[in-house]
Design an enzyme around this catalytic site. Structure first.
Site, PDB file in Angstrom:
ATOM      1  N   LYS A   1       0.826  -1.208   0.000  1.00  0.00           N
ATOM      2  CA  LYS A   1       0.000   0.000   0.000  1.00  0.00           C
ATOM      3  C   LYS A   1       0.858   1.255   0.000  1.00  0.00           C
ATOM      4  CE  LYS A   1      -4.381  -1.798   1.473  1.00  0.00           C
ATOM      5  NZ  LYS A   1      -4.721  -2.788   2.502  1.00  0.00           N
TER       6      LYS A   1
ATOM      7  N   LYS B   1      -8.182 -14.300 -13.316  1.00  0.00           N
ATOM      8  CA  LYS B   1      -8.853 -14.565 -12.048  1.00  0.00           C
ATOM      9  C   LYS B   1      -9.959 -13.538 -11.806  1.00  0.00           C
ATOM     10  CE  LYS B   1      -8.106 -14.462  -7.120  1.00  0.00           C
ATOM     11  NZ  LYS B   1      -7.239 -14.144  -5.990  1.00  0.00           N
TER      12      LYS B   1
ATOM     13  N   LYS C   1     -12.826  -8.003  -8.415  1.00  0.00           N
ATOM     14  CA  LYS C   1     -13.446  -6.683  -8.540  1.00  0.00           C
ATOM     15  C   LYS C   1     -12.492  -5.696  -9.216  1.00  0.00           C
ATOM     16  CE  LYS C   1     -15.885  -4.070  -5.027  1.00  0.00           C
ATOM     17  NZ  LYS C   1     -16.324  -4.183  -3.633  1.00  0.00           N
TER      18      LYS C   1
END
Ligand code: TRP
Length: 321
Positions: A110, A190, A193
């Site tokens: 992140k 895969k 979202k």
């Protein structure tokens, strides 16, 4: 054997989530004692919007209940109803080195993407360790991205046990399911979202049709025989069809005359049929949110019994008189 699952509450779920994780979780209710909670405190590291958090929490609770979470048999609650976890989080913080947290992949990924990490994101693994250790969990089913967090939990537990010379915490095992990766999205990658290639679970018939019709295939014409082996439609059909139905479909692929549009319609019918009973249950809970809140509170009362007994034991051992 106690199985503990933490789920970040999120509004939409897709069939990749379902066949990858949720279905297994629901089935695990017959294999052990399932403790499942919606990780609302963890969600605060990324969701800073009251309505979004409320809606996501209700949606997630409703989805799980509709899909077969049994609140009598299992313990199903929302994280912030059992506040003991925050006390343990602080206690465990004192057995967690900065270096351990600095090595966490999810935190490093992140920050590498430019997200400015707050303390909550940095200490996320400690709260997760508290979730797991508070309930003496043996098995923690997780996706690959969470394995390291379970390993960190073991490190923290070991350090605590060592400091007080007692086996207070059970060392949990991460259980990773490989099936997750094999549910392809509409483009063959895969289903996720973030790839925008999902077929959603509870969505309008129109939207689902659009998603199924968007499945990528080769460009064989109606009058050509087609190959089912690597076809994304066929791979998805495997989730919803029995052997006979699949044999039948293979014949249709081999026989000229039908196009991919036909196979997509067959898949769409199957998906709709498969989820119809769940849609009904979901509809019911959507119209009875108060009952959903009560179910979560009931789960919390069960979880709290265990959590408060464990905390008493811990306070006693560390000298919080
Ligand atoms: N971090 C997990 C995820 O994002 C959610 C979670 C929070 C969790 N606490 C947990 C999972 C405890 C397992 C056990 O998927």
């Amino acid at each position: 054997m106690r199985i503990l699952s933490g789920i970040q509450p999120s509004g939409t779920i897709h069939i990749g989530n379902y066949f990858g994780m949720i279905k297994k979780m629901i089935e695990s209710q017959n294999e052990g004692e399932l403790f499942a909670f919606l990780a609302s405190y963890h969600a605060l590291t990324s969701v800073k919007d009251k309505e979004a958090l409320e809606n996501n929490t209700y949606e997630a609770a409703i989805n799980f209940l509709a899909l077969g979470m049994d609140p009598e048999k299992s313990t199903f609650w929302v994280q912030h109803d059992v506040k003991e976890v925050l006390e343990l989080y602080w206690i465990l913080s004192n057995h967690t080195s900065m270096g351990l947290l600095e090595r966490a992949h999810s935190y490093k990924d992140k920050t590498a993407r430019g997200i400015v990490a707050g303390h909550g994101l940095f200490s996320y693994p400690v709260l997760m360790a508290a979730d797991i250790l508070l309930f003496d969990s043996n098995i923690v089913p997780v996706g690959k991205d969470q394995i390291q967090h379970v390993e960190m939990t073991r490190d923290i537990a070991t350090s605590f046990n060592h400091a007080y010379g007692k086996e207070i915490f059970i060392l949990p095992e991460a259980k990773v399911d490989e099936v997750v990766a094999t549910v392809p999205g509409t483009d063959g990658a895969k289903m996720s979202k973030s790839y925008n290639n999902t077929i959603d679970m509870f969505t309008s018939p129109k939207q689902r049709k659009k998603q199924v019709m968007g499945i990528v295939t080769d460009s064989k014409e109606l009058d050509e025989p087609k190959e089912w082996e690597n076809c994304n439609i066929y791979t998805l059909c495997k989730l919803f069809m029995n052997e006979d139905e699949l044999k039948d479909l293979q014949k249709r692929y081999a026989t000229p005359g039908e196009g991919y549009g036909h196979f997509k319609m067959t898949l769409l019918d199957k998906i709709n049929e498969y989820f119809a009973p769940y849609e009904e249950k979901r509809e019911y809970y959507l119209n009875n949110k108060k009952e959903v809140r009560e179910i979560l509170a009931f789960g919390a009362s069960k979880a709290k019994k265990i959590a408060s007994a464990k905390m008493e034991q811990i306070r006693d051992i560390i000298g919080l008189i």
